[in-house]
Design an enzyme around this catalytic site. Structure first.
Site, PDB file in Angstrom:
ATOM      1  N   ASP A 246      42.398  40.430  45.601  1.00  0.00           N
ATOM      2  CA  ASP A 246      43.288  39.281  45.408  1.00  0.00           C
ATOM      3  C   ASP A 246      44.480  39.657  44.528  1.00  0.00           C
ATOM      4  O   ASP A 246      44.929  40.802  44.543  1.00  0.00           O
ATOM      5  CB  ASP A 246      42.466  38.136  44.788  1.00  0.00           C
ATOM      6  CG  ASP A 246      42.910  36.766  45.250  1.00  0.00           C
ATOM      7  OD1 ASP A 246      44.062  36.390  44.975  1.00  0.00           O
ATOM      8  OD2 ASP A 246      42.102  36.052  45.859  1.00  0.00           O
TER       9      ASP A 246
ATOM     10  N   SER B   6      41.929  29.776  51.111  1.00  0.00           N
ATOM     11  CA  SER B   6      41.640  30.684  49.989  1.00  0.00           C
ATOM     12  C   SER B   6      40.561  30.126  49.086  1.00  0.00           C
ATOM     13  O   SER B   6      39.824  30.875  48.446  1.00  0.00           O
ATOM     14  CB  SER B   6      42.897  30.903  49.151  1.00  0.00           C
ATOM     15  OG  SER B   6      43.689  31.933  49.659  1.00  0.00           O
TER      16      SER B   6
ATOM     17  N   HIS C 218      45.871  32.958  41.391  1.00  0.00           N
ATOM     18  CA  HIS C 218      45.068  32.812  42.601  1.00  0.00           C
ATOM     19  C   HIS C 218      43.756  33.582  42.519  1.00  0.00           C
ATOM     20  O   HIS C 218      42.679  33.059  42.833  1.00  0.00           O
ATOM     21  CB  HIS C 218      45.908  33.292  43.786  1.00  0.00           C
ATOM     22  CG  HIS C 218      45.313  33.068  45.131  1.00  0.00           C
ATOM     23  ND1 HIS C 218      44.532  34.007  45.767  1.00  0.00           N
ATOM     24  CD2 HIS C 218      45.406  32.025  45.981  1.00  0.00           C
ATOM     25  CE1 HIS C 218      44.170  33.553  46.949  1.00  0.00           C
ATOM     26  NE2 HIS C 218      44.691  32.344  47.117  1.00  0.00           N
TER      27      HIS C 218
END
Length: 399
Positions: free
Chosen positions: A160, A346, A191
């Site tokens: 990520d 996600s 994120h």
């Protein structure tokens, strides 16, 4: 820069040569290609010695062509070796590319492309509902019911934007792995920390006792390259192999781009090696068959659901989707402390990565986890999309 149309004509002249490798063009019209950057994949059975000899030859050819024509290409950038699936990424001129394609040891070449996160940030505070939903057949519960082993002894690789490994939600279970994106070993986007918190956070996570490894392949703007993703996957497999945890590991990829055979091949090798792989379906409300790594048959591809058991409006769909999981308005950790809310496939994917680790911790084989999750799942999603499963993630708690 090599124009793909011109390149196609250029390559067609050599189509009759049996030894010539295939140049693969990605199948998504919105793919953002990286000029003159290529991923080269060797044929199965090419030995390590032959691979090294090929690398040496290509480096020499590139240097000669660069000196002769004064190009600004950088040449060889990184090599891959995922359980004997060998290849490399480089920045090459047209003449060097021709030599590569003419080598009988090369299987195929594809142009590198931009890959992005599959999450949408929301800056409002909302209670997390996903944990309760995946541990109950019926919607509405805020209680997370789970086996207290909770992924103990299993390692999850978060591929990520990086992870804040010192966040209090991880309680010392997170470590840094590698960085294929830039020179900044921190999660400047948020994120990656959020997805890691979802798959293994103490407060917000599914597998609360699993170990976490930060594999940074995306930068602060949430974007990276297919070659960088493959390099990250390469690290995960080699690290798991060196630590003796193949069969006790999972991987989350909350990212995606246009179709890439190399990306799909890399995640397939990781899955076959003994790492359970969960990937985001994508956020364009389109058929996920045109996206990678979502379209790889071997991995567990995850679409996003809402608190009302509907398909999230943004979620991709299609026959490659294996399962739905909560993805709208998910609260989890943010870098530096505290929490934030995000939405996207996600956010759905790490629910499945965490559940995979949870199952592996109780003795499941990583190669069979996705099928087991689909067997356990609840037929709950309304309007899941054309030719798409309606099965929603469930942990088998009996609730």
């Amino acid at each position: 820069m090599v124009c793909l149309k011109t390149l196609s004509v250029f390559l067609a002249a050599f189509a009759a040569a049996d030894a010539r490798a295939v140049f693969k063009t990605q199948g998504h019209k919105n793919s953002e290609m990286i000029p003159d950057n290529y991923i080269v994949v060797m044929k199965d059975g090419v030995s390590q010695d032959d691979f090294k000899a090929h690398i040496s030859s290509v480096s020499s050819i590139h240097s000669t062509n660069k000196a002769k024509r004064g190009t600004n290409t950088e040449g060889m950038k990184r090599e891959f070796d995922i359980m004997n699936w060998r290849g490399y990424h480089g920045h090459f001129d047209r003449d060097t590319l021709e030599e590569i394609l003419n080598d009988s040891k090369v299987d195929y070449v594809e142009q590198d492309q931009v890959v992005r996160i599959s999450g949408l940030v929301t800056q409002r505070s909302a209670p997390s509902w996903g944990l309760g939903r995946v541990s109950h057949r019926q919607a509405g519960s805020r209680d997370y019911v789970f086996d207290d082993s909770a992924g103990r002894g299993v390692t999850i690789y978060g591929v990520d934007t990086g992870i804040d490994i010192n966040h209090q939600d991880f309680r010392g279970r997170a470590r840094w792995g590698t960085n294929t994106a830039d020179r900044d070993n921190a999660d400047r986007h948020g994120h990656g920390t959020h997805t890691a918190s979802t798959f293994a956070g103490t407060a917000y996570g599914i597998a609360k006792n699993a170990n976490i490894v930060a594999v940074k392949v995306l930068g602060s703007d949430g974007s990276g390259s297919t070659s960088g993703i493959i390099a990250g996957i390469n690290y995960c497999v080699q690290d798991a192999q060196q630590r003796g945890i193949l069969g006790k590991a999972a991987m989350n990829l909350s990212l995606g781009g246009g179709f890439s055979q190399a990306n799909n091949d890399a995640v397939t090798r990781a899955q076959n090696a003994g790492i359970f792989v969960a990937v985001a379906a994508g956020n364009d409300n389109k058929d996920a068959r045109n996206y990678s790594p979502a379209s790889a048959p071997a991995v567990c591809t995850v679409a996003s659901s809402t608190i009302n058991d509907s398909k999230s409006s943004f979620s991709n769909w299609g026959p490659v989707v294996d399962i739905y999981a909560p993805g709208s308005d998910i609260i989890a950790a943010r870098p530096g402390g505290g929490s934030t809310t995000m939405s996207g496939t996600s956010m759905a994917s790490p629910h499945v990565a965490g559940m995979g680790a949870y199952m592996i911790g109780m003795g499941a084989n990583p190669r069979q986890v996705c099928d087991r999750l689909k067997q356990l799942a609840t037929a709950a999603i309304r309007n899941p999309g054309f030719s798409t499963t309606n099965r929603l993630l469930y942990n088998g708690s009996g609730q």
